[in-house]
Design an enzyme around this catalytic site. Structure first.
Site, PDB file in Angstrom:
ATOM      1  N   SER A  76     -18.942 -29.043 106.999  1.00  0.00           N
ATOM      2  CA  SER A  76     -18.713 -29.814 105.784  1.00  0.00           C
ATOM      3  C   SER A  76     -17.801 -29.039 104.827  1.00  0.00           C
ATOM      4  O   SER A  76     -16.708 -28.640 105.214  1.00  0.00           O
ATOM      5  CB  SER A  76     -20.058 -30.174 105.145  1.00  0.00           C
ATOM      6  OG  SER A  76     -19.916 -31.234 104.231  1.00  0.00           O
ATOM      7  N   ASP A 109     -21.026 -35.975 108.893  1.00  0.00           N
ATOM      8  CA  ASP A 109     -21.245 -34.606 108.416  1.00  0.00           C
ATOM      9  C   ASP A 109     -22.048 -33.774 109.422  1.00  0.00           C
ATOM     10  O   ASP A 109     -23.076 -34.216 109.940  1.00  0.00           O
ATOM     11  CB  ASP A 109     -21.996 -34.667 107.080  1.00  0.00           C
ATOM     12  CG  ASP A 109     -21.929 -33.371 106.309  1.00  0.00           C
ATOM     13  OD1 ASP A 109     -22.425 -32.353 106.826  1.00  0.00           O
ATOM     14  OD2 ASP A 109     -21.383 -33.378 105.197  1.00  0.00           O
TER      15      ASP A 109
END
Length: 279
Positions: free
Chosen positions: A54, A162
């Protein structure tokens, strides 16, 4: 063999340390990553292998490209926040973020000066996905596509989200890529427990989770702790992943810097211990 030859032989046979850096997820808390990098720069510590998830993937890729902590802060400052905020809504397409990142990270992951890998999550199978080849900017958006705020990112026929759901701090990936010693950063070591959140916050959280197509694995964080030789845990308890005010950003960067400085002796000792064992 003469004295000079023996000394030369001893040094030539000494294994060169490969130092790895694994940067965890955490949204705007990633400013703490920049603070840690600033501390490493001051101490003359550089990393040969970099991984991230991320925001950690974004910062890690910039580092692998050769940007300094100050360079990265300048990139953030150059961002048109009003325009950026207008793109932040449920199920937003991350094409705008990919375009922005491509200005600084053009081309393929393989073209980065340092070995780098990001981590994402497959929206169909909930499996972790290693991203170590392909377009850099696209890989970073895939690693950072937090549902339901962003749509999945299409990647080789898969819909990726993610990576924090399956590997929040990819220190194990760093080790598998050849790092002897891995320094990792956990941006979420200190989080506000549900019982301390207001009723409205808990209800909103439950509603959001109902729209999330991926689930957090039990070992999503522990695998990073198991593989890391030193784990930095900046105290970001008072900050959220969405805190983007200038004051909050400055404070989080400072917290990351102080945490790295506080762990610097441990890091240096860990490096020395590895070198002693390999003599």
């Amino acid at each position: 063999m003469g004295l000079f030859a023996r000394i030369k032989s001893a040094f030539s046979n000494k294994k060169q340390l490969t130092l790895g850096l694994a940067l965890g997820s955490g949204g705007a808390k990633g400013l703490a990553h920049l603070g840690a990098l600033k501390a490493f720069e001051e101490e003359g510590i550089s990393f040969q292998i970099v991984t991230g998830t991320s925001i950690g993937a974004i910062v890690g890729a910039l580092y692998a490209k050769g940007y300094t902590a100050q360079d990265m802060f300048g990139i953030i400052e150059s961002l048109n926040r009003k325009e950026f905020s207008s793109n932040l809504h449920p199920f937003a397409d991350l094409a705008f973020a990919e375009e922005f990142l491509s200005h600084y990270l053009e081309g393929e992951i393989s073209s980065l000066p340092k070995p780098f890998a990001a981590w994402a999550t497959d929206g169909s199978t909930n499996e972790g996905v290693l991203l170590n080849a392909g377009n850099t900017a696209r890989a970073l958006t895939a690693s950072a596509a937090i549902p339901p705020f962003f749509r999945a990112v299409e990647w080789e026929g898969r819909r990726l989200y993610d990576g924090a759901y399956t590997n929040a701090i990819p220190a194990d990936v760093c080790k598998s890529m050849g790092a002897d010693v891995v320094i990792a950063v956990d941006l979420s070591a200190y989080v506000r427990p549900d019982e301390e959140k207001g009723k409205l916050s808990r209800l909103v959280g439950s509603a959001i989770n109902a729209f999330v197509p991926v689930k957090t694995l039990d070992n999503a964080k522990s695998r990073g702790y198991d593989a890391a030789d030193v784990m930095l845990k900046p105290y970001l308890y008072d900050y959220r992943a969405t805190d983007v005010s200038p004051a909050a950003m400055d404070a989080m960067m400072e917290i990351g810097y102080n945490e790295a400085k506080a762990k610097m002796q441990e890091i240096k000792e860990t490096i020395k211990n590895f070198q002693r064992k390999k003599r």
